[in-house]
Design an enzyme around this catalytic site. Sequence first.
Site, PDB file in Angstrom:
ATOM      1  CG  HIS A  60      45.684  37.594  44.190  1.00  0.00           C
ATOM      2  ND1 HIS A  60      44.564  36.885  44.535  1.00  0.00           N
ATOM      3  CD2 HIS A  60      45.261  38.621  43.412  1.00  0.00           C
ATOM      4  CE1 HIS A  60      43.502  37.448  43.983  1.00  0.00           C
ATOM      5  NE2 HIS A  60      43.906  38.511  43.291  1.00  0.00           N
ATOM      6  CD  GLU A  62      47.264  35.285  49.286  1.00  0.00           C
ATOM      7  OE1 GLU A  62      46.555  35.615  50.266  1.00  0.00           O
ATOM      8  OE2 GLU A  62      47.247  35.912  48.203  1.00  0.00           O
ATOM      9  CB  CYS A  90      41.367  33.823  46.069  1.00  0.00           C
ATOM     10  SG  CYS A  90      42.706  33.922  44.838  1.00  0.00           S
ATOM     11  CB  CYS A  93      46.161  32.357  46.052  1.00  0.00           C
ATOM     12  SG  CYS A  93      46.402  34.009  45.344  1.00  0.00           S
TER      13      CYS A  93
END
Length: 170
Positions: A60, A62, A90, A93
């Site tokens: 991801h 992030e 999320c 992250c």
Amino acid sequence: MAHLPTDTDLSLLREAIALSADAKARGRHPFAALVATADGRVVSRRGNNSMPPEGDPTQHAELMAAAEAARTLSPEELVGATLYTSAEPCVMCTGAVYWCGIGRVVYALSETRLLDLTGDDPENPTFALPCRDVVAHGQREIEIVGPLLEDEAAAPHVGFWTRRSDAGAA
């Protein structure tokens, strides 16, 4: 106590949103993030890379931006740094931000609004767990600012996701 977003916050958040549109143009999930120091110097920029063939589900934007910042900045600088992200981080992250020691998150699209856009698309099984709730259970203080600029942040998601429920109706 959360502070109001600054002009720098909005500018860097718009950069993250632009990077999410670039990720979409490259066939990736339309998410992106960057980390900036307290004085606004960007130290990492990442688009999402969680899709095959070369991606993996943990890549991801992030998490990758936070990890790069942690390799670049001192612990003291990380406390003053901000992660800017096109969508609310999320659980994974948010954990990365926490473990890297980043002191602030500014996000655009809320998880709730994202779910409205993705529906039950199997490529984005969202958690109904806001990042504020995750941070509230930790021992570090992380300032969370958002959602902001949600309509702008939603634009790259339009037409990207396939809902299983819509596919069955066709």
